[in-house]
Design an enzyme around this catalytic site. Structure first.
Site, PDB file in Angstrom:
ATOM      1  N   ASP A   1       2.289   2.027   3.416  1.00 20.66           N
ATOM      2  CA  ASP A   1       3.249   1.080   4.040  1.00 20.66           C
ATOM      3  C   ASP A   1       4.667   1.506   3.724  1.00 20.66           C
ATOM      4  OD1 ASP A   1       0.960  -0.530   4.187  1.00 20.66           O
ATOM      5  OD2 ASP A   1       1.552  -1.717   2.444  1.00 20.66           O
TER       6      ASP A   1
ATOM      7  N   HIS B   1       0.886  -1.166   0.000  1.00 21.34           N
ATOM      8  CA  HIS B   1       0.000   0.000   0.000  1.00 21.34           C
ATOM      9  C   HIS B   1       0.928   1.221   0.000  1.00 21.34           C
ATOM     10  CE1 HIS B   1      -2.331  -2.992   2.390  1.00 21.34           C
ATOM     11  NE2 HIS B   1      -3.408  -2.427   1.918  1.00 21.34           N
TER      12      HIS B   1
HETATM   13  C1  XLS Z   1      -7.330  -6.638   4.632  1.00 21.92           C
HETATM   14  C2  XLS Z   1      -6.917  -6.892   3.256  1.00 21.92           C
HETATM   15  C3  XLS Z   1      -5.795  -6.013   2.755  1.00 21.92           C
HETATM   16  C4  XLS Z   1      -5.714  -6.072   1.256  1.00 21.92           C
HETATM   17  C5  XLS Z   1      -4.964  -4.948   0.649  1.00 21.92           C
HETATM   18  O1  XLS Z   1      -8.008  -7.430   5.263  1.00 21.92           O
HETATM   19  O2  XLS Z   1      -6.615  -8.228   3.116  1.00 21.92           O
HETATM   20  O3  XLS Z   1      -4.601  -6.378   3.345  1.00 21.92           O
HETATM   21  O4  XLS Z   1      -5.169  -7.264   0.817  1.00 21.92           O
HETATM   22  O5  XLS Z   1      -5.512  -3.730   0.934  1.00 21.92           O
END
Ligand code: XLS
Ligand code: NI
Ligand code: NI
Length: 436
Positions: A103, A100
């Site tokens: 991140d 993301h």
């Molecule tokens: C959250 C999601 C997230 C997505 C990406 O539960 O799994 O991590 O994979 O935004």
């Protein structure tokens, strides 16, 4: 500077090895049904869990020991973390990672500042990608952590928040393209509701569709050729997420003319929270040509939230691989470990053990699934089970020439219908166990 001096490049040593830092089953060059394991899985590390996970929970703060982090949210700390991440991934031998925007780089005080931060870190990501050959499987925007997204992003009742989210996605799509990302993921974040009394569901859903169309248009405008992926999840953080499960997501994209642009990214723990098995969700997406990628993890049978544990259950990975092999892999998607080490597994070395275990579990699942498929254990049984549709009245039903009237005539003439055959579930389950 080396951040994991005690860890070598993880070798493949085969099933007999006792080396805790070796693969027993994941052998990147080994071929399964015509593809190397490397190409079949396209394993990815999730930047958010592995490099940003703190181990914090609602009852206490983080526990993770990460000696390279200076504890600040500065750009220079973020840039240093990229070097750590690429050393980790190189030693693991994974070909991909996912992130993301927030991140990898800190959010600034303004959108302009956030974009500058992201560019500064993306520069280092690009250098490290070139140096190591590790590639970006997918990028995505975090549209759920900042308080402005308290009511959602594309489904927020506040149009300015929609605009902010759109600007953020625009930027991440551009950065993803710059880094050669092969996919772009939409996971709902807070796109859902807590209470219908204060929610205009129809309007929110149409806003979400507008948002995705704008992303598709922007991809065309900038020449981004990556695959869009929609990730189902039924609840958490909202009581009800709009991208509930594969069926809801596929209905959404079909109803809003997005069918040709979007596939699904299916996550194990989200499937189980929706009351499905992972295999159900994979199969449901795959039979419609919509299984694009997976977020590999697992939940805990006794805990009702998204625990995002590393997958180690061979039954689970075998079931996943039965579906994935049947559609000849996931490319341009892959197997992303959207999984985190437990709060109690706080040492850096645990990150290696976790990923090695997940990759080996998938490799073993793939070998087992391939053996089951080679012997046609399920395929032959299933095709025989439906053989009444291969000719006669069954064929007429399938090819659309039968009507209620012709079927009534058929049954009236026949008097007694052909007896049913056993489903043999127990026998088949026994046979599958023979392969494990
Ligand atoms: C959250 C999601 C997230 C997505 C990406 O539960 O799994 O991590 O994979 O935004
Ligand atoms: Ni996920
Ligand atoms: Ni999740």
């Amino acid at each position: 500077m080396e951040y994991f001096p005690e860890v070598p490049v993880i070798p493949y040593e085969g099933p007999k090895s006792k080396n805790k830092l070796a693969y027993k089953h994941y052998n990147p060059e080994e071929v399964i049904e015509g593809q190397t394991m490397k190409d079949l899985f396209r394993f990815a590390v999730a930047y958010w869990h592995t490099f940003r996970g703190t181990g914090g929970d609602p009852f206490g703060p983080g526990t993770m020991v990460r000696p390279w982090d200076d504890g600040t949210d500065s750009v220079s700390n973020a840039q240093k973390r990229v070097e750590v991440a690429f050393e980790f991934m190189s030693k693991l031998g994974v070909p991909y990672y996912c992130f993301h925007d927030r991140d990898v780089a800190p959010e600034g005080a303004t959108l302009a500042e956030s974009n500058e931060n992201l560019d500064a870190v993306a520069k280092v990501l690009k250098e490290q990608q070139e140096k190591t050959g590790i590639k970006l499987l997918w990028g995505t925007a975090n549209l759920f952590s900042h308080p402005r997204y308290m009511h959602g992003a594309a489904t927020s009742p506040n149009a300015d928040v929609f605009a902010y989210a759109a600007s953020q996605v625009k930027k991440v799509m551009e950065v993803t393209m710059e880094l050669g990302g092969e996919n772009y993921v939409f996971w709902g974040g807070r796109e859902g509701y807590q209470n219908l009394y204060n929610t205009d569901m129809q309007r929110e859903l149409s806003h979400l569709a507008r948002f995705m169309h704008m992303a598709v248009d922007h991809a065309k405008a900038i020449g981004f050729k990556g695959q869009f992926l929609f990730e189902p999840k039924p609840k958490e953080p909202t009581k009800h997420q709009y991208d509930f499960d594969a069926a809801a997501c596929l209905n959404f994209i079909r109803a809003h003319d997005l069918w040709d642009y979007i596939k699904l990214n299916i996550e194990t723990n989200h499937a189980t929270l929706a009351g499905h098995t992972m295999m159900h969700e994979l199969e449901y997406a795959s039979i419609q040509g919509k299984l694009g990628s997976i977020d590999a993890n697992t939940g805990d049978m006794l805990l009702g939230w998204d625990t995002d544990q590393f997958p180690t259950d061979i039954y689970l990975t075998t079931q996943c691989m039965l579906v994935i092999l049947d559609q000849k892999g996931l490319a341009p998607g892959g197997v992303n470990f959207d999984a985190k080490v437990r709060r109690e597994s706080f040492e850096p070395i645990d990150l290696f053990y976790a990923h090695i275990g997940g990759m080996d579990a998938f490799a073993r699942g793939a070998k087992i699934a391939a053996a089951i498929r080679k012997d046609r254990v399920l395929a032959d049984f299933v095709s025989q089970r439906y053989d009444s549709y291969n000719s006669g009245i069954g064929q007429q039903i399938e090819n659309g020439t039968a009507t209620f009237e012709t079927l009534e005539q058929y049954v009236l003439q026949k008097v007694e219908i052909t007896p049913n055959k056993s489903g043999r579930q127990e026998l088949i389950e026994n046979i599958i166990n023979d392969y494990l």
